[in-house]
Design a protein around this motif. Structure first.
Motif, short mmCIF file in Angstrom:
data_model
loop_
_atom_site.label_atom_id
_atom_site.label_comp_id
_atom_site.label_asym_id
_atom_site.label_seq_id
_atom_site.Cartn_x
_atom_site.Cartn_y
_atom_site.Cartn_z
N ARG A 55 0.84 -1.21 0.00
CA ARG A 55 0.00 0.00 0.00
C ARG A 55 0.88 1.26 0.00
N ARG A 56 1.93 1.25 0.83
CA ARG A 56 2.85 2.40 0.88
C ARG A 56 3.54 2.59 -0.47
N LEU A 57 3.89 1.48 -1.10
CA LEU A 57 4.52 1.53 -2.42
C LEU A 57 3.57 2.16 -3.44
N THR A 62 1.80 6.86 -6.74
CA THR A 62 0.85 7.92 -7.10
C THR A 62 1.47 9.29 -6.89
N ALA A 63 2.12 9.47 -5.74
CA ALA A 63 2.76 10.75 -5.44
C ALA A 63 3.89 11.08 -6.42
N ALA A 64 4.57 10.05 -6.91
CA ALA A 64 5.69 10.24 -7.85
C ALA A 64 5.22 10.29 -9.30
N GLY A 65 3.94 10.08 -9.54
CA GLY A 65 3.42 10.08 -10.91
C GLY A 65 3.84 8.86 -11.71
N LEU A 153 10.06 6.91 -7.99
CA LEU A 153 9.28 6.03 -7.13
C LEU A 153 10.05 5.66 -5.86
N LEU A 154 11.30 5.25 -6.03
CA LEU A 154 12.10 4.87 -4.87
C LEU A 154 12.36 6.03 -3.93
N ARG A 155 12.66 7.19 -4.48
CA ARG A 155 12.89 8.38 -3.62
C ARG A 155 11.64 8.70 -2.81
N THR A 156 10.50 8.68 -3.47
CA THR A 156 9.24 8.99 -2.79
C THR A 156 8.94 7.94 -1.74
N PHE A 157 9.15 6.68 -2.07
CA PHE A 157 8.93 5.58 -1.13
C PHE A 157 9.81 5.74 0.11
#
Length: 161
Positions: A55-57, A62-65, A153-157
């Motif tokens: 879910r966090r991923l 979504t936040a990273a587009g 994605l990884l940075r946002t995660f």
């Protein structure tokens, strides 16, 4: 917690080269288990893929587009690519992607009590599926073409940790 990224081939027409797939379950077709021979190594794999991490991923995606779909992985031993018949069997049995990795790492993470999530990067369709003809360069090409979204994605995660 462990977040793994691994290559996979698609057996689902909706998953194309460059797509990211959050693995929610796996099917072990190898006949192997990395825990064979370990004393007291019987473990429950009901939640091998931690729902909170997945879910966090997805929230990070979504936040990273970045688009991340969910799917089931069928684990083959490799290093040979699967035959067209094996690819068809995988789809019939409920897999979305097939690959040589992710499942054994999920088993080991579960053995040691580590929450585990995995992303498969689809490199191409599996052999004989939608014209797929896997080759090592497909993985390299898919990773190079999608390194920007993967980094976002990884940075946002990681920031959400």
């Amino acid at each position: 917690a462990v977040l793994m990224i691994g290559p996979a081939h698609s057996v689902n027409a909706d998953l194309r080269s460059g797509n990211f797939v959050a693995i929610t379950d796996h099917i072990n077709i190898t006949g192997f288990d990395p825990l064979i021979g370990e004393q007291d190594a019987i473990i429950d794999l009901t939640e091998a893929y931690d729902k909170r991490l997945v879910r966090r991923l997805k929230l990070a995606a979504t936040a990273a587009g970045v688009s991340v779909m969910e799917g089931v992985l069928m684990w083959f031993s490799g290093p040979s690519y699967q035959t067209p018949a094996e690819a068809r069997m995988s789809r019939i049995l409920g897999a979305d992607v097939i690959g040589w990795t992710i499942a054994p790492e999920a088993i080991l993470a579960r053995r040691f009590g580590l929450p585990f999530a995995a992303i498969a990067l689809v490199s191409t369709y599996a052999a004989g599926f939608a014209g797929g003809k896997p080759a090592p360069e497909h993985t390299t090409t898919a990773l190079a073409a999608n390194s920007g979204p993967l980094k976002r994605l990884l940075r946002t995660f990681l920031r959400a940790a």
